[in-house]
Design an enzyme around this catalytic site. Structure first.
Site, PDB file in Angstrom:
ATOM      1  N   LEU A   1     -20.158  30.913  14.851  1.00 18.10           N
ATOM      2  CA  LEU A   1     -19.323  32.929  14.632  1.00 18.10           C
ATOM      3  C   LEU A   1     -20.029  33.640  15.378  1.00 18.10           C
ATOM      4  O   LEU A   1     -19.800  34.115  14.567  1.00 18.10           O
ATOM      5  CB  LEU A   1     -20.428  32.073  12.668  1.00 18.10           C
ATOM      6  CG  LEU A   1     -18.995  31.684  11.972  1.00 18.10           C
ATOM      7  CD1 LEU A   1     -20.580  30.978  10.274  1.00 18.10           C
ATOM      8  CD2 LEU A   1     -17.693  31.629  11.295  1.00 18.10           C
ATOM      9  N   SER A   2     -20.901  33.397  15.908  1.00 18.30           N
ATOM     10  CA  SER A   2     -21.959  34.442  17.176  1.00 18.30           C
ATOM     11  C   SER A   2     -20.261  34.711  17.695  1.00 18.30           C
ATOM     12  O   SER A   2     -19.577  34.360  18.219  1.00 18.30           O
ATOM     13  CB  SER A   2     -22.796  34.147  17.548  1.00 18.30           C
ATOM     14  OG  SER A   2     -23.454  34.711  18.455  1.00 18.30           O
TER      15      SER A   2
ATOM     16  N   PRO B   1     -26.119  27.113  10.469  1.00 17.90           N
ATOM     17  CA  PRO B   1     -26.385  27.417  11.879  1.00 17.90           C
ATOM     18  C   PRO B   1     -24.414  27.964  12.416  1.00 17.90           C
ATOM     19  O   PRO B   1     -23.500  28.461  11.725  1.00 17.90           O
ATOM     20  CB  PRO B   1     -25.273  26.049  12.748  1.00 17.90           C
ATOM     21  CG  PRO B   1     -26.007  24.998  11.605  1.00 17.90           C
ATOM     22  CD  PRO B   1     -25.793  25.241  10.246  1.00 17.90           C
ATOM     23  N   CYS B   2     -25.083  29.551  13.097  1.00 20.26           N
ATOM     24  CA  CYS B   2     -24.479  30.244  13.506  1.00 20.26           C
ATOM     25  C   CYS B   2     -23.671  30.274  14.846  1.00 20.26           C
ATOM     26  O   CYS B   2     -22.477  31.352  14.921  1.00 20.26           O
ATOM     27  CB  CYS B   2     -25.411  31.671  13.268  1.00 20.26           C
ATOM     28  SG  CYS B   2     -26.467  31.656  14.828  1.00 20.26           S
ATOM     29  N   GLN B   3     -23.743  29.870  15.943  1.00 20.11           N
ATOM     30  CA  GLN B   3     -23.750  29.767  17.465  1.00 20.11           C
ATOM     31  C   GLN B   3     -22.244  29.556  17.274  1.00 20.11           C
ATOM     32  O   GLN B   3     -21.215  30.740  18.325  1.00 20.11           O
ATOM     33  CB  GLN B   3     -23.728  28.678  17.984  1.00 20.11           C
ATOM     34  CG  GLN B   3     -25.194  27.760  18.462  1.00 20.11           C
ATOM     35  CD  GLN B   3     -25.752  27.497  17.036  1.00 20.11           C
ATOM     36  OE1 GLN B   3     -25.783  27.428  15.438  1.00 20.11           O
ATOM     37  NE2 GLN B   3     -26.749  26.832  17.202  1.00 20.11           N
TER      38      GLN B   3
END
Length: 382
Positions: free
Chosen positions: A77-78, A73-75
């Protein structure tokens, strides 16, 4: 036939990119709705396990896989996220994922290759500390590794830059033709080079510059993917389109007027943004681009995250939400791919995936050559 485990599998887009020459031994995702789509497209053969990655045990994984793919999941790190980084609840799932990898290694089942995919914000999260942590994790587990920033727009008409990290177990021989002695355009961006300069010396000792070709020129434009009679979404009324245009700044309105004068059908992509007006007050703006590519698909967490299209044909201007089939096409999925009927579920599935042609390019030019599946002319050219 090479085999793989697919973590954070979503709808199986990494699997789609790897193609029929690969065998999936195990797949995992915590989202049961995505799991239904995964099975609708890839069957119910039993390789998919829906549940928290924290609950995955190494004994759940059959055989010895050549590749482990993890689009975690990227949230967090976004750049648009909360900044929690690898300490966040969602992106922090990297660690239980890697725990499984460590267990495989300790059991003598080390995968030859580990591929990670995430947003480019990973490079700068917490001043580069999160990127360094991932790099050190590769090294401490016995892997050499390299990174690339690939924009899906090289393959499909969507701006979608993503970071790909590919690690190779120390026992695997790497043909010299797969490596470059120095960074190469376009995949080793200035941002990546700065991030690599910032990682620890220990992490730098095992870093590799992968050498892959730039794909041939893309011939498909955003307009080519647009449906005239989409399902699930309707064309706006004239007044709704006028309202959308009224939300544009002078600069964006000028783009629409230029499209009217273009003498050909122009398709633009619109995102709604909150901006400050000339008095410093927050206003919602409609920002448009007419560069023949769509903006980056995101997961729909509110109306502003859904992309709207605007079609300009002379003085005729129409608008509507992008259809889910169009979002699938922007990810490189064929029209045979089965999407959820619910709009938000389908948008979420596609917007949270990895672009299929990018995976195929990596497979053809790095993964498969590493496994002895020599790409045509690759190693002979060395």
């Amino acid at each position: 036939m090479p085999s793989f485990y697919e973590f954070f599998a979503g709808g199986g887009m990494a699997r789609a990119g790897l193609g029929g020459g690969w065998t999936c031994l195990f797949a995992n995702d915590f989202d049961h709705k995505k799991g239904l789509s995964y099975q609708a497209n890839w069957g119910t053969g039993g390789e998919l396990r829906v549940g928290d990655v924290n609950d995955v045990r190494v004994e759940d994984l059959p055989g010895v896989a050549d590749l482990v793919w993890g689009s975690f999941p990227c949230q967090d790190l976004s750049l648009a996220g909360g900044g929690a980084g690898l300490k966040g609840e969602r992106s922090g799932t990297f660690y239980p994922f890697w725990h499984v990898v460590r267990e495989l290694v300790s059991e003598g089942r080390a995968p030859k290759i580990i591929a990670l995919e995430n947003v480019i914000g990973t490079l700068t999260s917490h001043g580069g500390q999160d990127f360094d942590a991932i790099c050190r994790t590769f090294v401490e587990t016995g892997y050499r590794y390299g990174a690339l920033v690939i924009n899906a727009s090289l393959f499909v008409p969507q701006s979608r830059p993503r970071l790909f990290m590919i690690g190779v177990h120390k026992d695997v021989e790497i043909h010299p033709s797969l490596l470059s002695p120095e960074p190469l355009d376009p995949f080793h961006t200035n941002g990546l080079k700065r991030a690599v300069q910032g990682i620890s010396k220990k992490a730098q000792t095992q870093f590799l510059w992968w050498n892959i070709p730039t794909p041939s020129h893309r011939h498909t434009t955003f307009a080519d993917l647009i449906e005239e009679a989409p399902t699930g979404v309707s064309w706006h009324t004239a007044s709704e389109t006028e309202r959308l245009i009224s939300m544009m700044s002078a600069t964006n309105l000028a783009k629409v007027n230029a499209a009217k004068r273009a003498g050909r059908r122009m398709v633009g992509a619109i995102y709604r943004r909150t901006r400050l007006d000339e008095n410093g007050a927050k206003v919602q703006r409609a920002e448009v681009r007419f560069d023949d590519i769509a903006g980056c698909l995101r997961t729909p967490a509110g109306g502003s995250s859904r992309q709207t299209i605007i079609v300009v044909d002379g003085r005729k201007v129409r608008s509507r939400l992008i259809s889910t089939r169009e979002t699938a096409r922007l990810m490189g999925l064929g029209d045979h791919y089965k999407l959820p009927k619910n709009y938000n579920e389908a948008y979420h599935l596609t917007g949270d995936g990895v672009a299929v042609p990018v995976v195929r390019h990596l497979a053809q030019h790095i993964l498969e050559p590493l496994l002895g599946m020599v790409s045509e002319g690759k190693q002979e050219a060395a």
